[in-house]
Design a protein around this motif. Structure first.
Motif, PDB file in Angstrom:
ATOM      1  N   SER A  69     -15.148   1.697   1.696  1.00 43.69           N
ATOM      2  CA  SER A  69     -13.849   1.272   2.193  1.00 43.69           C
ATOM      3  C   SER A  69     -13.220   0.225   1.296  1.00 43.69           C
ATOM      4  O   SER A  69     -13.909  -0.469   0.551  1.00 43.69           O
ATOM      5  CB  SER A  69     -13.971   0.736   3.620  1.00 43.69           C
ATOM      6  N   ASP A  82      -8.382   0.142   4.580  1.00 40.33           N
ATOM      7  CA  ASP A  82      -7.996  -0.753   5.675  1.00 40.33           C
ATOM      8  C   ASP A  82      -6.806  -1.563   5.213  1.00 40.33           C
ATOM      9  O   ASP A  82      -6.929  -2.382   4.309  1.00 40.33           O
ATOM     10  CB  ASP A  82      -9.143  -1.693   6.031  1.00 40.33           C
ATOM     11  N   ALA A 122     -13.293   7.274   0.700  1.00 39.34           N
ATOM     12  CA  ALA A 122     -13.263   5.862   1.092  1.00 39.34           C
ATOM     13  C   ALA A 122     -12.100   5.620   2.057  1.00 39.34           C
ATOM     14  O   ALA A 122     -11.062   6.262   1.976  1.00 39.34           O
ATOM     15  CB  ALA A 122     -13.112   4.966  -0.132  1.00 39.34           C
ATOM     16  N   ARG A 123     -12.336   4.684   2.975  1.00 39.16           N
ATOM     17  CA  ARG A 123     -11.325   4.367   3.971  1.00 39.16           C
ATOM     18  C   ARG A 123     -10.464   3.215   3.465  1.00 39.16           C
ATOM     19  O   ARG A 123     -10.977   2.265   2.871  1.00 39.16           O
ATOM     20  CB  ARG A 123     -12.026   3.972   5.268  1.00 39.16           C
TER      21      ARG A 123
END
Ligand SMILES: [Zn+2]
Length: 113
Positions: A28, A63, A60-61
């Protein structure tokens, strides 16, 4: 579509940093995006997903934390958040204000394994 260029930039950074730290997969990314930056989070995520295919950042995240627009008055030092693009001090009415935050787009950190 400048999100594509931004996504490429972010990807370059995580790949470079990730490889330097022996990361095999990036999980992430934490980003701070100012309200005044013209980035559309959905587009950024879309572009990042597209570009990261086949790299260690695939899947991948992202945020994304929105950063409010904060101004500081040069006359009375009052700090205030701007909600309606009226850049004058609510305390003394002065138009001499400085932008403290709101334009940034920064990669705070990323997580990998
Ligand atoms: Zn003021």
């Amino acid at each position: 579509m400048h999100e594509m260029a931004i996504a490429q930039n972010l990807l370059d950074i995580v790949i470079q940093e990730g490889s330097a730290h022996g990361v095999s997969r990036v999980l992430s990314l934490s980003l701070k995006v100012g309200e005044l930056s013209t980035v559309v989070p959905e587009s950024l995520i879309f572009c990042f997903e597209l570009l990261s295919k086949g790299t260690l950042a695939e899947g991948a995240r992202l945020d994304i934390e929105k950063v409010p627009t904060i101004c500081r008055c040069r006359e009375c030092d009052h700090e205030f958040s701007v909600t309606d693009l009226l850049f004058s001090c609510p305390k003394c009415g002065s138009g001499k204000v400085e932008l403290q935050s709101g334009r940034e787009l920064t990669l705070e950190s990323f997580e990998g394994e």
